[in-house]
Structure formats: C-alpha cells, structure tokens
Design an enzyme around this catalytic site. Structure first.
Site, PDB file in Angstrom:
ATOM      1  N   ASN A   4       0.819  -1.207   0.000  1.00 28.02           N
ATOM      2  CA  ASN A   4       0.000   0.000   0.000  1.00 28.02           C
ATOM      3  C   ASN A   4       0.855   1.261   0.000  1.00 28.02           C
ATOM      4  OD1 ASN A   4      -2.038  -1.838   0.220  1.00 28.02           O
ATOM      5  ND2 ASN A   4      -2.729  -1.231   2.253  1.00 28.02           N
ATOM      6  N   HIS A  42     -18.396  35.197 -30.897  1.00 27.94           N
ATOM      7  CA  HIS A  42     -19.439  34.358 -31.502  1.00 27.94           C
ATOM      8  C   HIS A  42     -19.052  33.908 -32.917  1.00 27.94           C
ATOM      9  CE1 HIS A  42     -22.087  35.721 -28.216  1.00 27.94           C
ATOM     10  NE2 HIS A  42     -21.624  36.931 -28.487  1.00 27.94           N
ATOM     11  N   SER A 101      -4.344  13.332 -47.250  1.00 30.80           N
ATOM     12  CA  SER A 101      -5.538  12.498 -47.348  1.00 30.80           C
ATOM     13  C   SER A 101      -5.203  11.205 -48.093  1.00 30.80           C
ATOM     14  CB  SER A 101      -6.635  13.253 -48.109  1.00 30.80           C
ATOM     15  OG  SER A 101      -7.657  12.382 -48.520  1.00 30.80           O
ATOM     16  N   ASN A 129      -4.044  18.058 -44.138  1.00 31.03           N
ATOM     17  CA  ASN A 129      -4.973  18.136 -43.020  1.00 31.03           C
ATOM     18  C   ASN A 129      -4.259  18.517 -41.717  1.00 31.03           C
ATOM     19  OD1 ASN A 129      -7.117  17.199 -44.678  1.00 31.03           O
ATOM     20  ND2 ASN A 129      -6.349  15.115 -44.441  1.00 31.03           N
TER      21      ASN A 129
END
Length: 429
Positions: free
Chosen positions: A112, A158, A280, A288
C-alpha cells in the site's frame, strides 16, 4: 506467475480469478518501476539505520537495486506476466540474488505505501514536465507578442467579426494563460510533494522507521505524517495532478481551435509547419491539420481520467482494492495530455502568419466600437453614442494601426504590458 507475496500454505489460487485481480497491473507498473526501485533503496537505508539490516546487507541491496534498474533501462529485465506487480518483481529479484537479505526488504512496509510512494514520485516528475512545457510555451508566445505586437488581426466574438485586434493581443493571451498553467502545475507539485513511505498499510508498524530519512533521500518537501491519511489521500492527489494538467489542456484546446479556423481556406490567416499536417488517403489536394485536431481532443483523456478516479473514491477510510484502477487513469491522462502539450512550443515557434489575408478581413463594421467610444469621450452619453455608431452609414474603413494605437486600456493593443508578464514568467524559474 511467480509465487505470490501474500500466498499462504493451503490457499488455492484460481488462475482466472488471479488474472482478474492482476488485470493490467504488471504492464502499467512499468511506468512506476524505476520509482519503486528508488523508494526501495531509500527504505533499505532506513532499515539499516534502525538495525534491521547491517552495512553489508544494505550494500548488497543497493548494488542489486542499481543493477536491476540498469537491466530494466537496457531491456534485459522485462516486467511481464511472470510477476503480479512491480513490487513483487523487485522483491523476487532481490531474494534470487541475495537470499535472506532480499527477504528483509519488505520489513516495515506494505504494498500500500509502496504504490503510494511510487505514484507520488511519478506524479512529481510529470507535474514538473507540465510546468516546464507551459513555461516554454509562455516564453515563445511572449517573445512573439513582443516581436509582432502591432500586426493587425481580426478579433471575433461568436465567430463573427467584432473588433480590430492584433497579433500582440493574441500572443499575449496565450502567454499569460500558460504562465498561469505553469504556476498551477508548480503549486500542485508542491501540494503533492509529501512522502507516504512508512505509513505501511495505513496504520504504521511497531518499528521506529526512519521516515525523516526517506523523506530527504527521495527529495520530498515534507512527510505525510498521519499514516491513515496517506491511504485516504490516494486518488485525491492524483485528481489534483490531473486538474493541473487539464488547465493547460483547456488552453491548448482553445488555441488549437483558433488554428483550426485560421488555417482553413475561409480564413487563411496562418500556415502550419508541414510536419504538423498530414495528407488524405484519397484526395491528392489535401493537407490536413491532424496534429492540432488531436491536440484539441487531448483534454478528453484528462477529463475522463479525473471522472474515473472520482468515481473510485466513494470509499470509507483505509485501503481498498478499487484504487488499483486509478493507475491506468493517470497514465492515460498524462500519456496523451503531455504528448500533446510537449508538441506545442515548436508549433508556436514555427507558425507563419499571412498578414495580407488578415488585413483584408478587417471590414468597416469592426471600427464601430471605436467610434462609439470616441463619441462618448467627446461627452455624448454612451447609450446615445452606441445608437449613432450602430448606423452602418457612419461606418468607414479605418486604419487598423491607428485603431490599435488608440486602444490604451491596460491589456489592449497599445498597452500590452508585456513586461509584467515577463516578470511573472521569470519568477517561475
């Protein structure tokens, strides 16, 4: 599997049950192995101080522990299914090489407190890496803020065009964020920097263990005094470490989101270093931003790990085997999280801005707030100034450098106060 440390005569061991009990422990414990050896060395020194080991036995144990560490680093010793966990592997090796002296190493300790001290040392190491990486990221961001502070950049709220911003403000935001993250990692490191070794199973032992010695020898800032609290703190300290990591990963996620947007053709503000992109499998035209997308996703590992450990802690005091499952959680969180975080400084160093595209995106509406504030400064009540500035007929294409130069509120374009950030960063060294 070798003989179990806890096996007693007449006790039948069911292989399927033992496999369930062991789980991935022996594989996961490879992360802890060298730290467990380090703690065993300090424990042996303490046993010699209280007369359990003589000088020759201690010398033999330290020699074999060092040899085991070297064999592990070199791949000559592999922690595998022969052993129940790292603790049994170390003890087995010492008994094999040293006989009775090896059998004495477990005196006064439990698995422990062994796992507690190995975990604590591991967490200290990882938190130091988090702090160092955050400091480095902040240093890069601050240097670029100083170099590029007057370069106009569209500011968004936003995801809509809002006001003229600058690279100086963008970089300063990440500099201050990662200064905070470094500071939190350092503070958390200091908090978990407590030695649990010598608490045994959580109730101490009838020996005057040299806990002050092991605290110093293992480089802990203090002893975790209460033996029972040492067990109660398992999981709690791990969650705190994950939270410090998570703080940095939250900022990494938002930064990666900015770069995901800014590298798209629709924005076109920034070019990533080629090594941070992939191709890709079907579209020859594609590069990417996979690295920054995985950076963005890395927070999920830390969040999941924290939740997993939190759910384990619905327990009374004392040790419970449930806590075994906390190992995989911290390894997953720091493995993925640090892997992402440590790629960040070089990415920040090598970003290339497309300043023409950034300037083209500054439309007349983005100067409307400047106009409203100018009218208010001339004495018009702000709500009236706001209404007048909201009229598109009054919008004109402005001068972004002039807009930034007039932005004199502390922390804005003309008052970045980078020296204050520099002082905070330097204080962390």
């Amino acid at each position: 599997m070798s003989d179990l440390l806890w096996q007693k005569p007449g006790v039948k061991v069911d292989a399927r049950i033992q496999q369930f009990l062991a789980g991935e422990d022996v594989i996961l414990d490879r992360e802890f192995f060298l730290f467990d050896i380090e703690a065993s060395r300090a424990h042996a020194e303490g046993l010699q101080q209280i007369g359990i080991l003589d000088a020759e036995e201690l010398a033999g144990l330290k020699r074999e522990l060092e040899a085991l560490a070297e064999d592990f680093r070199a791949g000559r010793f592999i922690l595998d299914e022969r052993f129940e966990d790292c603790h049994s592997a170390i003890e087995s090796r010492l008994v094999e090489r040293l006989g009775d002296a090896g059998k004495k190493i477990h005196t006064g300790r439990s698995r422990n407190d062994q796992i507690l001290v190995a975990t604590r040392l591991w967490l200290k190491d990882r938190l130091a890496r988090v702090a160092a990486t955050c400091r480095e990221s902040a240093e890069v961001a601050l240097a670029r803020a100083e170099a590029e502070q007057g370069v106009p950049l569209p500011g968004y709220t936003h995801l809509q065009r809002a006001m003229v911003s600058s690279l100086g403000m963008w970089w300063a935001a990440w500099a201050e964020g990662f200064i905070d993250n470094a500071q939190r990692a350092v503070q958390t490191l200091h908090w978990v920097d407590a030695n649990p070794l010598g608490s045994a199973a959580g109730y101490g032992v009838n020996l005057p263990l040299a806990r002050d010695h092991t605290t110093t020898a293992l480089g802990f800032g203090r002893m975790q005094v209460a033996a029972t609290y040492a067990q109660i703190s398992r999981g709690k300290f791990e969650m705190a470490a994950i939270e410090a990591l998570s703080s940095a990963l939250l900022d990494l996620r938002r930064l990666a989101w900015d770069l995901s947007l800014f590298t798209s053709a629709e924005f076109g503000f920034v070019a990533l270093p080629s090594q941070y992109t992939t191709g890709s499998s079907i579209m020859p035209n594609k590069r990417n931003p996979d690295v920054i997308e995985l950076m963005r996703a890395s927070y999920s590992a830390a969040a999941a790990a924290r939740t997993e450990i939190e759910q384990l802690l619905s327990l009374p005091s004392g040790y419970h085997r449930d806590l075994q499952f906390s190992k995989g959680a911290i390894f997953h969180a720091f493995g993925r999280g640090l892997g992402a975080l440590e790629l960040l400084p070089d990415l920040l160093r090598n970003l290339e801005w497309k300043t023409d595209r950034m300037r083209e995106a500054l439309d007349p509406s983005m100067y409307a707030t400047d106009l409203a504030v100018d009218l208010a400064r001339q004495g018009l009540p702000f709500r009236e100034a706001y209404k007048q500035a909201a009229d598109p007929a009054r919008w004109e294409q402005g001068d972004p450098e002039a807009s930034l130069a007039a932005r004199v509120s502390p922390g804005a374009g003309a008052q970045l106060r980078l020296g204050e950030l520099r002082s905070r960063l330097d204080a962390l060294r």
